[in-house]
Motif scaffolding. Structure first.
Motif, PDB file in Angstrom:
ATOM      1  N   LEU A 129       0.850  -1.185   0.000  1.00  0.00           N
ATOM      2  CA  LEU A 129       0.000   0.000   0.000  1.00  0.00           C
ATOM      3  C   LEU A 129       0.889   1.239   0.000  1.00  0.00           C
ATOM      4  CD1 LEU A 129      -2.534  -1.257   2.651  1.00  0.00           C
ATOM      5  CD2 LEU A 129      -2.793  -1.290   0.186  1.00  0.00           C
ATOM      6  N   ASP A 130       1.187   1.736  -1.179  1.00  0.00           N
ATOM      7  CA  ASP A 130       2.136   2.837  -1.367  1.00  0.00           C
ATOM      8  C   ASP A 130       1.402   4.169  -1.249  1.00  0.00           C
ATOM      9  OD1 ASP A 130       4.495   4.112  -1.950  1.00  0.00           O
ATOM     10  OD2 ASP A 130       4.288   3.863  -4.109  1.00  0.00           O
ATOM     11  N   PHE A 131       0.942   4.501  -0.037  1.00  0.00           N
ATOM     12  CA  PHE A 131       0.091   5.679   0.115  1.00  0.00           C
ATOM     13  C   PHE A 131       0.851   6.989   0.085  1.00  0.00           C
ATOM     14  CE2 PHE A 131       1.339   6.104   4.493  1.00  0.00           C
ATOM     15  CZ  PHE A 131       1.451   4.811   4.952  1.00  0.00           C
ATOM     16  N   TRP A 132       2.159   6.997   0.295  1.00  0.00           N
ATOM     17  CA  TRP A 132       2.891   8.269   0.303  1.00  0.00           C
ATOM     18  C   TRP A 132       3.190   8.790  -1.101  1.00  0.00           C
ATOM     19  CZ3 TRP A 132       4.671   3.802   2.605  1.00  0.00           C
ATOM     20  CH2 TRP A 132       5.598   3.078   1.878  1.00  0.00           C
ATOM     21  N   ASN A 133       3.036   7.960  -2.138  1.00  0.00           N
ATOM     22  CA  ASN A 133       3.270   8.396  -3.519  1.00  0.00           C
ATOM     23  C   ASN A 133       1.975   8.570  -4.307  1.00  0.00           C
ATOM     24  OD1 ASN A 133       6.069   8.479  -3.325  1.00  0.00           O
ATOM     25  ND2 ASN A 133       6.245   6.293  -3.746  1.00  0.00           N
ATOM     26  N   GLN A 134       0.826   8.559  -3.657  1.00  0.00           N
ATOM     27  CA  GLN A 134      -0.452   8.701  -4.347  1.00  0.00           C
ATOM     28  C   GLN A 134      -0.961  10.136  -4.230  1.00  0.00           C
ATOM     29  OE1 GLN A 134      -2.990   5.763  -2.629  1.00  0.00           O
ATOM     30  NE2 GLN A 134      -2.159   4.133  -3.892  1.00  0.00           N
ATOM     31  N   PRO A 135      -1.827  10.544  -5.152  1.00  0.00           N
ATOM     32  CA  PRO A 135      -2.403  11.890  -5.046  1.00  0.00           C
ATOM     33  C   PRO A 135      -3.341  12.001  -3.837  1.00  0.00           C
ATOM     34  CG  PRO A 135      -3.342  10.702  -6.903  1.00  0.00           C
ATOM     35  CD  PRO A 135      -2.226   9.859  -6.368  1.00  0.00           C
ATOM     36  N   ALA A 136      -3.705  13.214  -3.512  1.00  0.00           N
ATOM     37  CA  ALA A 136      -4.423  13.513  -2.270  1.00  0.00           C
ATOM     38  C   ALA A 136      -5.729  12.748  -2.060  1.00  0.00           C
ATOM     39  CB  ALA A 136      -4.674  15.004  -2.179  1.00  0.00           C
ATOM     40  N   PRO A 137      -6.625  12.604  -3.012  1.00  0.00           N
ATOM     41  CA  PRO A 137      -7.865  11.892  -2.669  1.00  0.00           C
ATOM     42  C   PRO A 137      -7.653  10.399  -2.408  1.00  0.00           C
ATOM     43  CG  PRO A 137      -8.141  13.132  -4.704  1.00  0.00           C
ATOM     44  CD  PRO A 137      -6.702  13.203  -4.329  1.00  0.00           C
ATOM     45  N   ASP A 138      -6.672   9.799  -3.068  1.00  0.00           N
ATOM     46  CA  ASP A 138      -6.480   8.353  -2.953  1.00  0.00           C
ATOM     47  C   ASP A 138      -5.646   7.954  -1.746  1.00  0.00           C
ATOM     48  OD1 ASP A 138      -7.922   7.955  -5.264  1.00  0.00           O
ATOM     49  OD2 ASP A 138      -6.137   8.108  -6.537  1.00  0.00           O
ATOM     50  N   ASN A 139      -4.755   8.817  -1.299  1.00  0.00           N
ATOM     51  CA  ASN A 139      -3.840   8.389  -0.246  1.00  0.00           C
ATOM     52  C   ASN A 139      -4.537   8.224   1.097  1.00  0.00           C
ATOM     53  OD1 ASN A 139      -4.219  11.066   0.367  1.00  0.00           O
ATOM     54  ND2 ASN A 139      -2.065  11.580   0.499  1.00  0.00           N
ATOM     55  N   LEU A 140      -5.593   8.958   1.378  1.00  0.00           N
ATOM     56  CA  LEU A 140      -6.295   8.810   2.648  1.00  0.00           C
ATOM     57  C   LEU A 140      -6.971   7.454   2.736  1.00  0.00           C
ATOM     58  CD1 LEU A 140      -7.148  10.035   5.324  1.00  0.00           C
ATOM     59  CD2 LEU A 140      -9.159  10.940   4.161  1.00  0.00           C
ATOM     60  N   ARG A 141      -7.630   7.031   1.674  1.00  0.00           N
ATOM     61  CA  ARG A 141      -8.313   5.724   1.687  1.00  0.00           C
ATOM     62  C   ARG A 141      -7.293   4.590   1.802  1.00  0.00           C
ATOM     63  NH1 ARG A 141     -12.423   3.200   3.529  1.00  0.00           N
ATOM     64  NH2 ARG A 141     -12.638   1.231   2.484  1.00  0.00           N
ATOM     65  N   THR A 142      -6.174   4.710   1.122  1.00  0.00           N
ATOM     66  CA  THR A 142      -5.148   3.680   1.191  1.00  0.00           C
ATOM     67  C   THR A 142      -4.521   3.638   2.576  1.00  0.00           C
ATOM     68  OG1 THR A 142      -4.708   4.105  -1.135  1.00  0.00           O
ATOM     69  CG2 THR A 142      -3.121   2.770   0.021  1.00  0.00           C
ATOM     70  N   LEU A 143      -4.324   4.792   3.195  1.00  0.00           N
ATOM     71  CA  LEU A 143      -3.791   4.836   4.553  1.00  0.00           C
ATOM     72  C   LEU A 143      -4.763   4.203   5.537  1.00  0.00           C
ATOM     73  CD1 LEU A 143      -1.661   5.806   6.575  1.00  0.00           C
ATOM     74  CD2 LEU A 143      -2.866   7.980   6.656  1.00  0.00           C
ATOM     75  N   ILE A 144      -6.052   4.478   5.373  1.00  0.00           N
ATOM     76  CA  ILE A 144      -7.056   3.866   6.240  1.00  0.00           C
ATOM     77  C   ILE A 144      -7.063   2.355   6.065  1.00  0.00           C
ATOM     78  CG2 ILE A 144      -9.557   3.664   6.594  1.00  0.00           C
ATOM     79  CD1 ILE A 144      -9.716   6.675   6.033  1.00  0.00           C
ATOM     80  N   ASP A 145      -6.952   1.873   4.833  1.00  0.00           N
ATOM     81  CA  ASP A 145      -6.903   0.431   4.590  1.00  0.00           C
ATOM     82  C   ASP A 145      -5.664  -0.202   5.219  1.00  0.00           C
ATOM     83  OD1 ASP A 145      -9.285   0.433   3.233  1.00  0.00           O
ATOM     84  OD2 ASP A 145      -8.353   0.569   1.245  1.00  0.00           O
ATOM     85  N   ALA A 146      -4.530   0.469   5.127  1.00  0.00           N
ATOM     86  CA  ALA A 146      -3.296  -0.069   5.716  1.00  0.00           C
ATOM     87  C   ALA A 146      -3.406  -0.143   7.230  1.00  0.00           C
ATOM     88  CB  ALA A 146      -2.098   0.788   5.305  1.00  0.00           C
ATOM     89  N   LEU A 147      -3.933   0.893   7.856  1.00  0.00           N
ATOM     90  CA  LEU A 147      -4.089   0.884   9.307  1.00  0.00           C
ATOM     91  C   LEU A 147      -5.128  -0.139   9.756  1.00  0.00           C
ATOM     92  CD1 LEU A 147      -3.902   4.701  10.044  1.00  0.00           C
ATOM     93  CD2 LEU A 147      -2.127   2.973  10.405  1.00  0.00           C
ATOM     94  N   LYS A 148      -6.167  -0.332   8.951  1.00  0.00           N
ATOM     95  CA  LYS A 148      -7.172  -1.353   9.263  1.00  0.00           C
ATOM     96  C   LYS A 148      -6.543  -2.739   9.228  1.00  0.00           C
ATOM     97  CE  LYS A 148      -9.536  -2.772   6.108  1.00  0.00           C
ATOM     98  NZ  LYS A 148     -10.124  -3.623   5.141  1.00  0.00           N
ATOM     99  N   ASN A 149      -5.733  -3.012   8.206  1.00  0.00           N
ATOM    100  CA  ASN A 149      -5.077  -4.312   8.098  1.00  0.00           C
ATOM    101  C   ASN A 149      -4.118  -4.547   9.260  1.00  0.00           C
ATOM    102  OD1 ASN A 149      -6.435  -4.812   5.735  1.00  0.00           O
ATOM    103  ND2 ASN A 149      -4.764  -4.134   4.426  1.00  0.00           N
TER     104      ASN A 149
END
Length: 53
Positions: free
Chosen positions: A6-26
């Motif tokens: 889950l490469d959330f630090w290289n994604q644009p602003a709308p997508d990185n929040l959802r990916t970060l939430i998914d990573a923390l959930k996992n």
């Protein structure tokens, strides 16, 4: 694994929040499984202890 896949630090602003939430959930689900595995079922009262045989 979650930080590699889950490469959330290289994604644009709308997508990185959802990916970060998914990573923390996992990671929280993995932590909960470790807590359950560490706690276990507890002592069995019906079985004799090792020294009682």
């Amino acid at each position: 694994m979650a930080t590699i896949r889950l490469d959330f630090w290289n994604q644009p602003a709308p997508d990185n929040l959802r990916t970060l939430i998914d990573a923390l959930k996992n990671l929280s689900l993995i932590g909960a499984l470790f807590i359950i595995a560490g706690y276990g079922r507890g002592p069995r009262r019906d079985d004799p202890a090792y020294g009682d045989v």
